[in-house]
Enzyme design. Structure first.
Site, PDB file in Angstrom:
ATOM      1  N   CYS A   2       4.899   9.803   2.994  1.00  0.00           N
ATOM      2  CA  CYS A   2       5.263  11.006   3.739  1.00  0.00           C
ATOM      3  C   CYS A   2       6.363  11.808   3.016  1.00  0.00           C
ATOM      4  O   CYS A   2       7.122  11.273   2.233  1.00  0.00           O
ATOM      5  CB  CYS A   2       5.753  10.722   5.150  1.00  0.00           C
ATOM      6  N   ARG A  27       2.824  12.846  -1.731  1.00  0.00           N
ATOM      7  CA  ARG A  27       3.353  11.723  -0.935  1.00  0.00           C
ATOM      8  C   ARG A  27       2.526  11.463   0.310  1.00  0.00           C
ATOM      9  O   ARG A  27       2.768  10.502   1.040  1.00  0.00           O
ATOM     10  CB  ARG A  27       4.794  12.015  -0.512  1.00  0.00           C
ATOM     11  N   TRP A  81       1.469  10.616   5.618  1.00  0.00           N
ATOM     12  CA  TRP A  81       0.565   9.555   5.172  1.00  0.00           C
ATOM     13  C   TRP A  81       0.606   8.534   6.302  1.00  0.00           C
ATOM     14  O   TRP A  81       1.582   7.831   6.473  1.00  0.00           O
ATOM     15  CB  TRP A  81       1.051   8.948   3.859  1.00  0.00           C
ATOM     16  N   ASN A 107      10.111   9.786   7.998  1.00  0.00           N
ATOM     17  CA  ASN A 107       9.409   8.938   7.016  1.00  0.00           C
ATOM     18  C   ASN A 107       9.796   7.502   7.278  1.00  0.00           C
ATOM     19  O   ASN A 107      10.957   7.248   7.608  1.00  0.00           O
ATOM     20  CB  ASN A 107       9.879   9.242   5.591  1.00  0.00           C
ATOM     21  N   GLY A 108       8.880   6.569   7.055  1.00  0.00           N
ATOM     22  CA  GLY A 108       9.214   5.158   7.201  1.00  0.00           C
ATOM     23  C   GLY A 108       8.576   4.576   8.446  1.00  0.00           C
ATOM     24  O   GLY A 108       7.611   5.127   8.979  1.00  0.00           O
ATOM     25  N   GLU A 490      -8.306  -9.063 -13.281  1.00  0.00           N
ATOM     26  CA  GLU A 490      -7.596  -7.817 -13.020  1.00  0.00           C
ATOM     27  C   GLU A 490      -6.942  -7.294 -14.312  1.00  0.00           C
ATOM     28  O   GLU A 490      -6.992  -6.096 -14.595  1.00  0.00           O
ATOM     29  CB  GLU A 490      -6.552  -8.056 -11.914  1.00  0.00           C
ATOM     30  N   LYS A 494      -7.928  -3.693 -16.103  1.00  0.00           N
ATOM     31  CA  LYS A 494      -6.922  -2.668 -16.390  1.00  0.00           C
ATOM     32  C   LYS A 494      -6.959  -2.268 -17.870  1.00  0.00           C
ATOM     33  O   LYS A 494      -6.871  -1.097 -18.209  1.00  0.00           O
ATOM     34  CB  LYS A 494      -5.514  -3.194 -16.048  1.00  0.00           C
ATOM     35  N   GLU A 497     -10.168  -0.128 -18.508  1.00  0.00           N
ATOM     36  CA  GLU A 497     -10.237   1.223 -17.940  1.00  0.00           C
ATOM     37  C   GLU A 497      -9.158   2.154 -18.472  1.00  0.00           C
ATOM     38  O   GLU A 497      -9.369   3.365 -18.535  1.00  0.00           O
ATOM     39  CB  GLU A 497     -10.199   1.186 -16.415  1.00  0.00           C
ATOM     40  N   HIS A 513     -17.983 -23.817 -22.770  1.00  0.00           N
ATOM     41  CA  HIS A 513     -19.413 -23.837 -22.486  1.00  0.00           C
ATOM     42  C   HIS A 513     -20.151 -22.679 -23.145  1.00  0.00           C
ATOM     43  O   HIS A 513     -21.276 -22.363 -22.761  1.00  0.00           O
ATOM     44  CB  HIS A 513     -19.643 -23.856 -20.972  1.00  0.00           C
ATOM     45  N   LYS A 612     -10.647   8.512  -8.681  1.00  0.00           N
ATOM     46  CA  LYS A 612      -9.820   7.685  -7.798  1.00  0.00           C
ATOM     47  C   LYS A 612     -10.643   7.168  -6.622  1.00  0.00           C
ATOM     48  O   LYS A 612     -10.483   6.041  -6.186  1.00  0.00           O
ATOM     49  CB  LYS A 612      -8.621   8.510  -7.294  1.00  0.00           C
TER      50      LYS A 612
HETATM   51  C1  F6R Z   1      -9.142  -0.314 -10.859  1.00  0.00           C
HETATM   52  C2  F6R Z   1      -9.439   0.395  -9.633  1.00  0.00           C
HETATM   53  C3  F6R Z   1     -10.813   0.318  -9.116  1.00  0.00           C
HETATM   54  C4  F6R Z   1     -10.816   0.292  -7.587  1.00  0.00           C
HETATM   55  C5  F6R Z   1     -12.262   0.340  -7.066  1.00  0.00           C
HETATM   56  C6  F6R Z   1     -12.328   0.226  -5.568  1.00  0.00           C
HETATM   57  O1  F6R Z   1      -7.830  -0.112 -11.282  1.00  0.00           O
HETATM   58  O2  F6R Z   1      -8.596   1.064  -9.090  1.00  0.00           O
HETATM   59  O3  F6R Z   1     -11.472  -0.771  -9.633  1.00  0.00           O
HETATM   60  O4  F6R Z   1     -10.182  -0.877  -7.170  1.00  0.00           O
HETATM   61  O5  F6R Z   1     -12.869   1.548  -7.470  1.00  0.00           O
HETATM   62  O6  F6R Z   1     -11.647   1.258  -4.951  1.00  0.00           O
HETATM   63  P1  F6R Z   1     -11.199   1.125  -3.450  1.00  0.00           P
HETATM   64  O7  F6R Z   1     -10.180   0.069  -3.371  1.00  0.00           O
HETATM   65  O8  F6R Z   1     -10.680   2.485  -3.088  1.00  0.00           O
HETATM   66  O9  F6R Z   1     -12.425   0.786  -2.655  1.00  0.00           O
END
Ligand code: F6R
Length: 617
Positions: A2, A27, A81, A107-108, A490, A494, A497, A513, A612
């Site tokens: 927020c 935010r 938010w 906020n909070g 993970e 990272k 990507e 294996h 995103k």
């Molecule tokens: C990797 C990443 C993606 C998301 C995936 C799912 O850094 O951000 O792999 O985790 O696209 O997205 P959500 O969590 O929004 O369903």
């Protein structure tokens, strides 16, 4: 989470508020609102407008500008938010008291809002939102009715409110005055020619002034046109903490960080603290009252399937291990885009947990729908209140990480890890599968995680230094066992990507294996080698790699001197109970991917070919 802006002494306060809200939109953007303090023939009054059109609320408010009273000089604004209550217009800030003469933006999280609301309701107040914030306006109303000034009312709030907050208040009876106060959540005040300003972020007011004052915890700022006074909670004036800001507006939005990703990596302790707030009691019990799935329903579950994509799936893998080992329920984790087409065997005794930061990923959404169609009980773990999936599922649990701007998930991922583990403890308590003392110990350790992460993100530059050596590599293996395997997955995701480097994650014990034939002198392997049940086994796997010439980077504990002897480089993390290692050990891997990507000149906030929110199959 927020954004707050407030101004007094302006010829056109609405324009300043809306410009500020645009700068604060990163935010939170599920709703926005403003309130102006106006003077009329019959005395002062407040004019308020709010809108809840995701990412479009500020343009909606602009449309109202023609109806704003011309003589207003002060006002407050907020971009939201959601954490408590859906992102509707009713829940948007500013919130008013019963008389409509006091407005607050907040906020909070007010932890004791339910208790306060019960008292207010009993005393006849009429609340009109589902938020934790609205109670503040009604409390101020009571203090003003008892003869207090707005500043005295704000000081009284500090004695009543529990939780983290930053807030700005206006009253129709003190038309030039903005009162700001805070605890933990940030708030600053600013002064310029005839103007007084309050904001949650420097970026919102930096274009207007560089005369900025940081409001301290439990301090109250009285901001009038061209002047700021700051007092402590007792009303004694205190020395003002002047802020030196060298940034321009864009850098200020990133709070001086190079990019949103590094900012969000550093925000992880706060994201975790907010996510855990009010969910672990002092006695180690879990409180998930918003869950909407009651104890009876949860006790009837005999199987759990966790679904998600990418980083959310990796969090799900960790969550499913916690559910299986603590709540003693058979649990699996599935990639959502596969689950949907697998003809999953689920029924009304299966709990399907869909994990999605955005709450909109289409693969996970369809997986959730498939589970619902087959009669499963469903729960969504998401960062977006009232998102598509949250509305569809039987229950929702919200991570409170705030908006994540960088495409690669960081703070939402660690918040998911912790929240899933709190849920696993909750299930274990309901099912009586864990001694209360063991569960209380674990809960206390989870509650300590924000502090541990503070230490870990403080090592950002140290990790970055280690990563420099990998800037030129084209192939990296990420290895781990047990809980180390989802961390390895993970880390590899990272690196792929962000740095566009081929990276493969494998369970360390499985290398022999087949894949070990790919190891040649110089191949880089990043190994999660933190202390735990499988530590010795992982070290044996490291020996196998070294014997074939691999160059090993080990994620290991501070107090370990065995793993470092076998490794070419180390990424050290503090020791935590084994179950909680993922949220800690994933951080150096985030920094590793970030640093290699930066060294290669990549845009870490917007990696190529990615979005995103993935709304296509
Ligand atoms: C990797 C990443 C993606 C998301 C995936 C799912 O850094 O951000 O792999 O985790 O696209 O997205 P959500 O969590 O929004 O369903």
């Amino acid at each position: 989470m927020c954004g707050i802006i407030a101004v007094t002494g302006a010829a056109d306060p609405l324009r300043i508020l809306l410009d500020g809200l645009e700068l604060l939109e990163y935010r939170g953007y599920d709703s926005a609102g403003v309130a102006l303090v106006c003077s009329g023939d019959a005395g002062g009054f407040l004019w308020r407008r709010r809108a809840a059109v995701r990412a479009q609320s500020i343009p909606e408010l602009h449309k109202e500008a023609d109806t704003a009273p011309a003589h207003a000089r002060a006002g407050i604004g907020h971009t939201r938010w959601a954490t408590h209550g859906a992102p509707t217009e009713q829940n948007a800030h500013p919130h008013l008291d019963c008389s409509g003469r006091v407005a607050v933006v907040h906020n909070g999280i007010i932890e004791n809002h339910r208790e306060i609301a019960a008292g207010l309701d009993a005393r006849g107040h009429v609340r009109t939102s589902e938020t934790d914030s609205e109670v503040i306006a009604h409390l101020v109303e009571e203090h003003l009715a008892a003869g207090a000034t707005l500043a005295q009312a704000a000081r009284a709030l500090l004695r009543t409110l529990r939780g983290d907050f930053a807030l700005a208040l206006v009253s129709a009876d003190e038309p030039d005055l903005i009162v700001g106060t805070r605890r933990t959540s940030p708030l600053i005040a600013g002064r310029a020619d005839g103007l007084g300003l309050v904001a949650s972020d420097i970026s919102a007011i930096l274009g207007l002034t560089r005369n900025l004052v940081a409001i301290g915890d439990d301090e109250v700022a009285l901001v009038r046109p061209g002047s700021i006074a700051v007092t402590d909670a007792e009303g004694n004036e205190v020395a003002q903490q002047l802020l030196q800001v060298g940034w321009e507006v864009e850098a200020a939005r990133r709070e001086g960080f190079e990019d949103f990703m590094s900012k969000e990596i550093h925000e992880q302790p706060r994201a975790l603290a907010d996510t855990l707030l009010g969910r672990i009691g002092a006695d180690g019990t879990t409180e998930l009252e918003e869950l909407a799935l009651g104890p009876h329903e949860l006790r009837s579950i005999d199987r759990v399937t966790v679904i998600g994509c990418g980083s959310s799936y990796h969090a799900g893998m960790v969550g499913r291990l916690a559910i299986e080992s603590w709540a003693k329920l058979p649990a699996t984790a599935e990639i959502a885009s596969e689950f949907r087409y697998e003809e999953p065997v689920v029924d009304d005794r299966t709990l399907v947990i869909a994990i999605s930061q955005s709450g909109e990923t289409v693969d996970t959404f369809h997986g959730l729908r498939e589970a619902l169609r087959r009669g499963a009980r469903t729960l969504v773990v998401t960062n977006v209140v009232d998102s598509l999936m949250a509305r569809e599922a039987d229950g929702a649990l919200y991570t409170r990480a705030g908006p994540e701007i960088g495409v690669a998930s960081t703070k939402c991922h660690v918040a998911q890890l912790a929240l899933l583990q709190v849920f696993a403890l909750h299930l274990a308590a309901l099912r009586g599968t864990m001694p209360a003392s063991a569960s209380a110990r674990l809960a206390a350790e989870i509650a300590r995680l924000p502090g541990v992460l503070e230490d870990v993100v403080g090592r950002f530059e140290e990790y970055r230094g280690v990563a420099q050596a990998l800037a030129g590599v084209n192939d990296v293996y990420f290895l781990g066992r047990g809980l180390g395997y989802p961390i390895a997955l993970e880390g590899a995701l990272k690196l792929k990507e962000l740095a566009y480097v081929r990276a493969e994650a494998y369970p360390a014990g499985e290398m022999k294996h087949g894949p070990i034939s790919l190891i040649v002198p110089g191949t880089v392997a990043v190994v999660v080698a933190t202390k735990g049940r499988l530590y010795e086994k992982v070290l044996a796997n490291v020996e196998e790699l070294r014997a074939r010439g691999a160059s090993v980077v080990a994620v290991c504990n501070d107090d370990d001197d065995t793993a470092p002897r076998l490794a070419d480089a180390v990424l050290r993390v503090p020791a935590v109970p084994e179950a909680l290692v993922p949220a800690v050990a994933v951080v150096p891997l985030q920094v590793l991917a970030y640093s290699v990507a930066k060294a290669r000149g990549n845009d870490v906030d917007r990696p190529r070919n990615l979005a995103k929110v993935v709304t296509v199959e």
